[in-house]
Write an enzyme that holds these catalytic residues in place. Structure first.
Site, PDB file in Angstrom:
ATOM      1  N   HIS A   1      39.901  51.517  45.983  1.00 14.86           N
ATOM      2  CA  HIS A   1      39.085  52.438  45.210  1.00 14.86           C
ATOM      3  C   HIS A   1      37.880  51.757  44.203  1.00 14.86           C
ATOM      4  O   HIS A   1      36.957  52.124  43.693  1.00 14.86           O
ATOM      5  CB  HIS A   1      39.943  53.160  44.130  1.00 14.86           C
TER       6      HIS A   1
ATOM      7  N   ASP B   1      46.194  52.311  48.347  1.00 16.00           N
ATOM      8  CA  ASP B   1      44.950  51.881  47.569  1.00 16.00           C
ATOM      9  C   ASP B   1      44.928  50.321  48.013  1.00 16.00           C
ATOM     10  O   ASP B   1      45.414  49.684  46.843  1.00 16.00           O
ATOM     11  CB  ASP B   1      45.108  52.529  46.083  1.00 16.00           C
TER      12      ASP B   1
ATOM     13  N   SER C   1      41.341  46.508  38.059  1.00 15.51           N
ATOM     14  CA  SER C   1      41.733  47.272  39.212  1.00 15.51           C
ATOM     15  C   SER C   1      41.647  46.099  40.339  1.00 15.51           C
ATOM     16  O   SER C   1      40.501  45.244  40.127  1.00 15.51           O
ATOM     17  CB  SER C   1      40.854  48.519  39.709  1.00 15.51           C
ATOM     18  N   GLY C   2      42.734  46.073  41.199  1.00 17.41           N
ATOM     19  CA  GLY C   2      42.472  45.166  42.327  1.00 17.41           C
ATOM     20  C   GLY C   2      43.019  43.960  41.844  1.00 17.41           C
ATOM     21  O   GLY C   2      43.289  42.951  42.738  1.00 17.41           O
TER      22      GLY C   2
END
Length: 337
Positions: free
Chosen positions: A85, A135, A229-230
């Site tokens: 994402h 994701d 994120s990530g």
């Protein structure tokens, strides 16, 4: 004679500097890390080798100005693991992205820091943006990274690793809430509580939204936020002497709310997909792995070296060693007689 043996071992092992994958999952956090919150959490000190696998995924709006978008982790000298994402709504072409490794501050530069461009982005073929299923994404760097104390690879758990038995889990990132609350751009870290999927998916928690490809961690004031994120969720395996990266920061309901833990894509679930995407096969292990759960295909574990054993000895190295030793003994025999 002892000195001679030491020299032989050093010649065979060579320095670990520059070789990615020889060791992994070492020293993910500094010795000062306690149970502080990642929302306004504690600083990761530069030059310590803490969180050496983490990377900042950035976009360039008006070069040389860059903006941190997501985190990621190095899994080989030329591949980065992150969340899909992070790229789904980006309009910038890949040529305007950069991966920064070895830095604990977003403004940091110098010999400890490596910057790479993106050669190729591979999102999971079954990624569903609206619900953030699958994701996960792999980023191929434009050229390999030379590993050093500040840049190392993450350890990914194979099917036989018992996640429920892992304790001492940690997160890190440069998220919005973290940076704004501290007023600085220094990497933040925190210890989090691992939450069993059954509890995480219960009606009072995140009922109905957690699947086999998820892991949960953090709650009640401790968790990830936008911009994290990530990034990695790592848990300590005391027996192996390493930290496994068991999750990739994916989504959450707000930031660190009670009974609303952060949700991560489970690296164990995507173990084979990760290796297949890199075009590599996991290293074999001496003993067969236990029968895995039916949610993913069985695969052997990655062979990792413990901090006290930085030099593995494959068969060819041992043969080289004994042949060299034989020559030395022959030489010494000639000198004596």
């Amino acid at each position: 004679m002892i000195l001679l043996w030491i020299l032989i071992l050093l010649a065979l092992c060579g320095p670990a500097h520059g070789i990615c994958g020889r060791t992994c999952g070492l020293r993910p956090m500094g010795s000062t890390l306690g149970t502080t919150r990642i929302v306004g959490g504690s600083d990761v000190m530069p030059g310590t080798g803490a969180w050496a696998g983490i990377a900042s995924v950035r976009m360039f709006w008006n070069p040389p100005v860059s903006v941190h978008v997501c985190g990621g982790t190095l899994v080989s000298s030329q591949w980065l693991l992150t969340a899909a994402h992070c790229f789904i709504n980006a309009t910038n072409p890949l040529s305007e992205w950069a991966i920064v490794l070895g830095a604990t501050s977003l403004g940091q530069s110098g010999p400890d820091v490596e910057v790479r461009r993106i050669k190729r982005l591979i999102m999971h073929e079954r990624y569903i943006p609206d619900v953030e299923h699958n994701d996960i994404a792999m980023v191929e760097l434009d050229r390999p990274v030379r590993c050093k104390p500040t840049i190392q690879t993450a350890c990914l758990p194979g099917p036989s690793v018992n996640l429920a038995g892992l304790k001492n889990c940690y997160i890190a990132g440069w998220g919005d809430r973290i940076v704004k609350s501290s007023g600085r751009d220094i990497l933040q870290q925190a210890k989090v509580q691992f939450v069993d999927n059954q509890l995480c998916n219960s009606s009072e928690w995140l009922g109905g939204y957690i699947y086999d490809f998820h892991v949960c961690a953090g709650q009640g004031g401790v968790g990830t936020c936008q911009g994290d994120s990530g990034g990695p969720l790592v848990c300590e395996d005391k027996q192996a002497g390493i930290f496994w990266q068991i999750g990739i920061t994916s989504w959450g309901v707000g930031c660190a709310r009670p009974k609303r833990p952060s949700v991560f894509s489970a690296t164990q679930y995507y173990y084979n997909w990760i290796w297949k995407t890199m075009g590599m096969k996991p290293a074999p292990i001496a003993t067969p792995a236990p029968t895995p759960a039916p949610t993913y295909t069985a695969a052997p574990l990655v062979t990792v070296s413990k901090p006290t054993q930085p030099c593995p000895f494959p068969r060819e190295k041992l043969l080289q060693f004994f042949n060299l030793l034989k020559d030395i003994l022959q030489y010494l025999k000639g000198k004596l007689f």
